[in-house]
Design an enzyme around this catalytic site. Sequence first.
Site, short mmCIF file in Angstrom:
data_model
loop_
_atom_site.label_atom_id
_atom_site.label_comp_id
_atom_site.label_asym_id
_atom_site.label_seq_id
_atom_site.Cartn_x
_atom_site.Cartn_y
_atom_site.Cartn_z
N ARG A 27 0.84 -1.20 0.00
CA ARG A 27 0.00 0.00 0.00
C ARG A 27 0.88 1.24 0.00
O ARG A 27 1.53 1.55 0.99
CB ARG A 27 -0.93 0.02 1.22
CG ARG A 27 -1.79 1.27 1.28
CD ARG A 27 -2.97 1.17 2.22
NE ARG A 27 -2.60 1.12 3.62
CZ ARG A 27 -3.49 1.19 4.62
NH1 ARG A 27 -4.78 1.28 4.36
NH2 ARG A 27 -3.08 1.14 5.88
N ASP B 210 -3.56 2.89 14.39
CA ASP B 210 -2.75 3.47 13.31
C ASP B 210 -3.28 4.87 13.04
O ASP B 210 -4.09 5.39 13.81
CB ASP B 210 -2.75 2.57 12.07
CG ASP B 210 -4.11 2.50 11.38
OD1 ASP B 210 -5.06 3.20 11.79
OD2 ASP B 210 -4.22 1.73 10.40
#
Length: 568
Positions: A183, A469
């Site tokens: 990603r 996160d």
Amino acid sequence: MMGLGVNGCASPAMRKTVTGYDLPDGVDIRGRYDEEFAKILTRDALQFVAELQREFRNHIKYAMECRKEAKMRYNGGAVPGFDPATTYVREGEWMCAPVPPAVADRRVEITGPVERKMIINALNSGAKVFMADFEDALSPSWENLMRGHVNLKDAVDGTISFHDKARNRVYKLNGQIAKLFVRPRGWHLPEAHMFIDGEPATGCLVDFGLYFYHNYAAFRRNQGAGFGPFFYLPKMEHSREARIWNNVFEKAEKMAGIEKGSIRATVLIETLPAVFQMDEILYELRDHSVGLNCGRWDYIFSYVKTFQAHPDRLLPDRVQVGMTQHFMRSYSDLLIRTCHRRGVHAMGGMAAQIPIRDDPAANEAALELVRKDKLREVKAGHDGTWAAHPGLIPAIMEVFNNNMGHTPHQIQTMKREEAAHLTEEDLLQRPRGVRTMDGLRLNTRVGIQYLAAWLTGTGSVPLYNLMEDAATAEISRVQNWQWLKYGVVLDGDGLGVKVSLDLFGRVVEEEMARIEQEVGKERFKKGMYKEAGKIFTRQCTAPILDDFLTLDAYNHIVLHRPKASSRL
């Protein structure tokens, strides 16, 4: 390797800069020199990144301007919806390219940063896929990014190992490993350590370009069975952004001399505007798509951000905004129907729980929550799901195996046609629940601790038995901002207290003291907790909501080498 043209005809000695990197014309590296990094930042690889930047930067700038215009509309009272101009795409009978056999089965995926030990453990975890993350789980310091590329190259080559000196243990890859997806960062993030033609490079093109250049051939041979590399694409708001990615992929395939449609990508539907663009996003990427994913934490963040000027759409405590909320369930159902209609995977959301090693009863209770969530996903028709920790994989795999059997996915068997009747109102319905002082405190404590870790180079942080996160930290920030802006009354704990600047100031002070107590005086002193507290407080009390916490915080981790670039 690739058919990349190299501009200029200066001798190698002339081309070297004071950094030691061999740079093509127009490229300036402002991060420190390292011999390992130089193997990634080769002249030809940088030339490839520069060509991507030159071809697509104006398209990216236009897409970012369109985001600003959309935000102005929403702030003026408008709400996102389906675009009448693309009804023909939503109603058309087209299909995406068939899913490559190498990634037909994705029932459990694990995610994590591109850190060396993490990559080995994730590839060995028993998951079907590992998504190596340059985005929300990574603090994008120069060191982290470049070491990440070194690590991924070794992983794709199959040579990666790690000697943990503290445990005197060597980590290596098993015979059977997960398929690797990468990603890159979102379109909005710059790479301030690399300048191309006098301006910072686009972070995602740096991430994609360096990884693709060095790994496409070995990946197709070792992992993709003739396909790949495979990617996850974050933070999109509109299909025009998917079109840019499709064009980037086609350019990369052409340069590498591989078949069109080799590169495959799953798009995270993690912004509220994007849920109304799912067909259009798949259509733009139809030669390169392997589905969509419910990026549910970012989606909650985006709901608040999109409706920042709508006081009638205030969220309850973040712990209450789960997939049973009507707007969240509608989003998941429509995603499944859209993907399966077009022949690609519909991936479920993240299980953020982590094992609670010192409390077996609490650990079992957490695992039961995970099982229940994953049972809901597989029964709804999802083809796979995400886990934040290897310890969750056996339990999740069992749920999916029990309900999917030996079939690799549910694309043909779970069409979810009834989801065709979901309306804009279903997707925008106000979340139900209450707001509490505990919710305000948890937001503040989590936001500050996450930011402190991020500033010191860690982007994936275990806090209170959950893996946090950037997406979960963003929920904390924007919810605090929203409650402060509209003077929300905390109605869920019988206190009836109004959220004000004075109250928030006291909460920050008390939570900072609690953090110091929890982590210990020494660690608190050495960490960047005070700086994080100041940044987080400023963001929560700003008159205008910043689009991303990490854009502001990024300036605190950019380290340019002392001497400006010059030609020798």
